[in-house]
Write a protein that holds these residues in place. Structure first.
Motif, PDB file in Angstrom:
ATOM      1  N   GLN A 281       0.834  -1.206   0.000  1.00  0.00           N
ATOM      2  CA  GLN A 281       0.000   0.000   0.000  1.00  0.00           C
ATOM      3  C   GLN A 281       0.869   1.256   0.000  1.00  0.00           C
ATOM      4  OE1 GLN A 281      -3.523   0.104  -0.225  1.00  0.00           O
ATOM      5  NE2 GLN A 281      -2.900   2.160  -0.793  1.00  0.00           N
ATOM      6  N   ALA A 282       1.928   1.262   0.796  1.00  0.00           N
ATOM      7  CA  ALA A 282       2.807   2.434   0.854  1.00  0.00           C
ATOM      8  C   ALA A 282       3.468   2.690  -0.497  1.00  0.00           C
ATOM      9  CB  ALA A 282       3.868   2.239   1.938  1.00  0.00           C
ATOM     10  N   MET A 283       3.948   1.630  -1.151  1.00  0.00           N
ATOM     11  CA  MET A 283       4.585   1.811  -2.458  1.00  0.00           C
ATOM     12  C   MET A 283       3.574   2.317  -3.482  1.00  0.00           C
ATOM     13  SD  MET A 283       7.491  -1.139  -2.839  1.00  0.00           S
ATOM     14  CE  MET A 283       6.369  -2.525  -2.759  1.00  0.00           C
ATOM     15  N   SER A 284       2.365   1.798  -3.450  1.00  0.00           N
ATOM     16  CA  SER A 284       1.317   2.246  -4.354  1.00  0.00           C
ATOM     17  C   SER A 284       0.984   3.721  -4.118  1.00  0.00           C
ATOM     18  CB  SER A 284       0.080   1.376  -4.172  1.00  0.00           C
ATOM     19  OG  SER A 284      -0.944   1.789  -5.024  1.00  0.00           O
ATOM     20  N   ASP A 285       0.884   4.104  -2.861  1.00  0.00           N
ATOM     21  CA  ASP A 285       0.586   5.494  -2.513  1.00  0.00           C
ATOM     22  C   ASP A 285       1.706   6.431  -2.970  1.00  0.00           C
ATOM     23  OD1 ASP A 285      -1.765   4.592  -1.358  1.00  0.00           O
ATOM     24  OD2 ASP A 285      -1.039   4.809   0.709  1.00  0.00           O
ATOM     25  N   ILE A 286       2.949   6.042  -2.726  1.00  0.00           N
ATOM     26  CA  ILE A 286       4.097   6.858  -3.142  1.00  0.00           C
ATOM     27  C   ILE A 286       4.097   7.010  -4.661  1.00  0.00           C
ATOM     28  CG2 ILE A 286       6.621   6.926  -3.307  1.00  0.00           C
ATOM     29  CD1 ILE A 286       6.602   5.457  -0.518  1.00  0.00           C
ATOM     30  N   ALA A 287       3.901   5.906  -5.370  1.00  0.00           N
ATOM     31  CA  ALA A 287       3.876   5.964  -6.833  1.00  0.00           C
ATOM     32  C   ALA A 287       2.752   6.880  -7.319  1.00  0.00           C
ATOM     33  CB  ALA A 287       3.712   4.568  -7.411  1.00  0.00           C
ATOM     34  N   GLY A 288       1.584   6.782  -6.690  1.00  0.00           N
ATOM     35  CA  GLY A 288       0.457   7.622  -7.088  1.00  0.00           C
ATOM     36  C   GLY A 288       0.761   9.103  -6.968  1.00  0.00           C
ATOM     37  N   VAL A 289       1.414   9.483  -5.883  1.00  0.00           N
ATOM     38  CA  VAL A 289       1.777  10.889  -5.674  1.00  0.00           C
ATOM     39  C   VAL A 289       2.778  11.346  -6.734  1.00  0.00           C
ATOM     40  CG1 VAL A 289       2.995  12.464  -4.118  1.00  0.00           C
ATOM     41  CG2 VAL A 289       1.250  10.918  -3.218  1.00  0.00           C
ATOM     42  N   LEU A 290       3.771  10.515  -7.016  1.00  0.00           N
ATOM     43  CA  LEU A 290       4.778  10.878  -8.015  1.00  0.00           C
ATOM     44  C   LEU A 290       4.168  10.998  -9.406  1.00  0.00           C
ATOM     45  CD1 LEU A 290       7.691   8.604  -6.756  1.00  0.00           C
ATOM     46  CD2 LEU A 290       7.495  11.094  -6.517  1.00  0.00           C
ATOM     47  N   VAL A 291       3.291  10.078  -9.748  1.00  0.00           N
ATOM     48  CA  VAL A 291       2.632  10.112 -11.053  1.00  0.00           C
ATOM     49  C   VAL A 291       1.775  11.377 -11.172  1.00  0.00           C
ATOM     50  CG1 VAL A 291       0.830   8.999 -12.436  1.00  0.00           C
ATOM     51  CG2 VAL A 291       2.699   7.634 -11.490  1.00  0.00           C
ATOM     52  N   GLU A 292       1.017  11.664 -10.124  1.00  0.00           N
ATOM     53  CA  GLU A 292       0.121  12.822 -10.163  1.00  0.00           C
ATOM     54  C   GLU A 292       0.874  14.148 -10.194  1.00  0.00           C
ATOM     55  OE1 GLU A 292      -3.292  15.016  -7.430  1.00  0.00           O
ATOM     56  OE2 GLU A 292      -2.760  12.931  -6.997  1.00  0.00           O
ATOM     57  N   HIS A 293       1.829  14.323  -9.298  1.00  0.00           N
ATOM     58  CA  HIS A 293       2.480  15.624  -9.145  1.00  0.00           C
ATOM     59  C   HIS A 293       3.623  15.867 -10.119  1.00  0.00           C
ATOM     60  CE1 HIS A 293       0.097  16.933  -5.737  1.00  0.00           C
ATOM     61  NE2 HIS A 293       0.152  15.684  -5.316  1.00  0.00           N
ATOM     62  N   LEU A 294       4.289  14.808 -10.550  1.00  0.00           N
ATOM     63  CA  LEU A 294       5.382  14.974 -11.510  1.00  0.00           C
ATOM     64  C   LEU A 294       4.958  14.633 -12.932  1.00  0.00           C
ATOM     65  CD1 LEU A 294       8.383  13.527  -9.465  1.00  0.00           C
ATOM     66  CD2 LEU A 294       7.675  15.912  -9.717  1.00  0.00           C
ATOM     67  N   LYS A 295       3.683  14.250 -13.077  1.00  0.00           N
ATOM     68  CA  LYS A 295       3.119  13.924 -14.402  1.00  0.00           C
ATOM     69  C   LYS A 295       3.911  12.814 -15.093  1.00  0.00           C
ATOM     70  CE  LYS A 295       0.341  17.368 -13.735  1.00  0.00           C
ATOM     71  NZ  LYS A 295      -0.657  17.128 -12.718  1.00  0.00           N
ATOM     72  N   LEU A 296       4.239  11.778 -14.333  1.00  0.00           N
ATOM     73  CA  LEU A 296       4.978  10.639 -14.869  1.00  0.00           C
ATOM     74  C   LEU A 296       4.017   9.555 -15.331  1.00  0.00           C
ATOM     75  CD1 LEU A 296       7.672  10.293 -12.065  1.00  0.00           C
ATOM     76  CD2 LEU A 296       7.985  11.302 -14.329  1.00  0.00           C
ATOM     77  N   ASP A 297       4.488   8.734 -16.218  1.00  0.00           N
ATOM     78  CA  ASP A 297       3.783   7.510 -16.584  1.00  0.00           C
ATOM     79  C   ASP A 297       4.067   6.518 -15.457  1.00  0.00           C
ATOM     80  OD1 ASP A 297       3.589   4.761 -17.604  1.00  0.00           O
ATOM     81  OD2 ASP A 297       3.297   5.687 -19.562  1.00  0.00           O
ATOM     82  N   PRO A 298       3.077   5.763 -14.985  1.00  0.00           N
ATOM     83  CA  PRO A 298       3.339   4.800 -13.902  1.00  0.00           C
ATOM     84  C   PRO A 298       4.475   3.818 -14.212  1.00  0.00           C
ATOM     85  CG  PRO A 298       0.985   4.990 -14.282  1.00  0.00           C
ATOM     86  CD  PRO A 298       1.668   5.779 -15.375  1.00  0.00           C
ATOM     87  N   HIS A 299       4.702   3.552 -15.495  1.00  0.00           N
ATOM     88  CA  HIS A 299       5.785   2.641 -15.873  1.00  0.00           C
ATOM     89  C   HIS A 299       7.167   3.265 -15.701  1.00  0.00           C
ATOM     90  CE1 HIS A 299       2.264   0.915 -17.977  1.00  0.00           C
ATOM     91  NE2 HIS A 299       2.789  -0.187 -17.497  1.00  0.00           N
ATOM     92  N   GLN A 300       7.213   4.569 -15.441  1.00  0.00           N
ATOM     93  CA  GLN A 300       8.484   5.254 -15.224  1.00  0.00           C
ATOM     94  C   GLN A 300       8.906   5.267 -13.752  1.00  0.00           C
ATOM     95  OE1 GLN A 300       7.062   8.919 -17.305  1.00  0.00           O
ATOM     96  NE2 GLN A 300       9.153   8.903 -18.077  1.00  0.00           N
ATOM     97  N   VAL A 301       8.038   4.820 -12.870  1.00  0.00           N
ATOM     98  CA  VAL A 301       8.315   4.880 -11.435  1.00  0.00           C
ATOM     99  C   VAL A 301       8.721   3.499 -10.934  1.00  0.00           C
ATOM    100  CG1 VAL A 301       7.349   5.383  -9.157  1.00  0.00           C
ATOM    101  CG2 VAL A 301       6.656   6.761 -11.140  1.00  0.00           C
TER     102      VAL A 301
END
Length: 61
Positions: free
Chosen positions: A22-42
């Motif tokens: 859950q923590a990794m999913s949450d961290i990835a979600g924040v990075l994708v949203e705020h840095l406008k990354l593709d989830p495959h880049q995280v």
């Protein structure tokens, strides 16, 4: 050409697998949203640290 990746390493005391997932999913979600990354880049690597192996804020945890 390879797509650039953002690699995050989390070092923390051991946690239950579901908490880590859950923590990794949450961290990835924040990075994708705020840095406008593709989830495959995280990429997130979680490293368990045994108790008494971390020093922070003037004390050992």
């Amino acid at each position: 050409m390879d797509t650039p990746h953002l690699v995050v390493t989390v070092m923390a005391n051991p946690r239950p697998d579901e908490t880590v997932r859950q923590a990794m999913s949450d961290i990835a979600g924040v990075l994708v949203e705020h840095l406008k990354l593709d989830p495959h880049q995280v990429w997130i690597h979680w490293t368990d640290l045994p108790p008494a192996r971390t020093f922070a804020n003037g004390q050992v945890y």
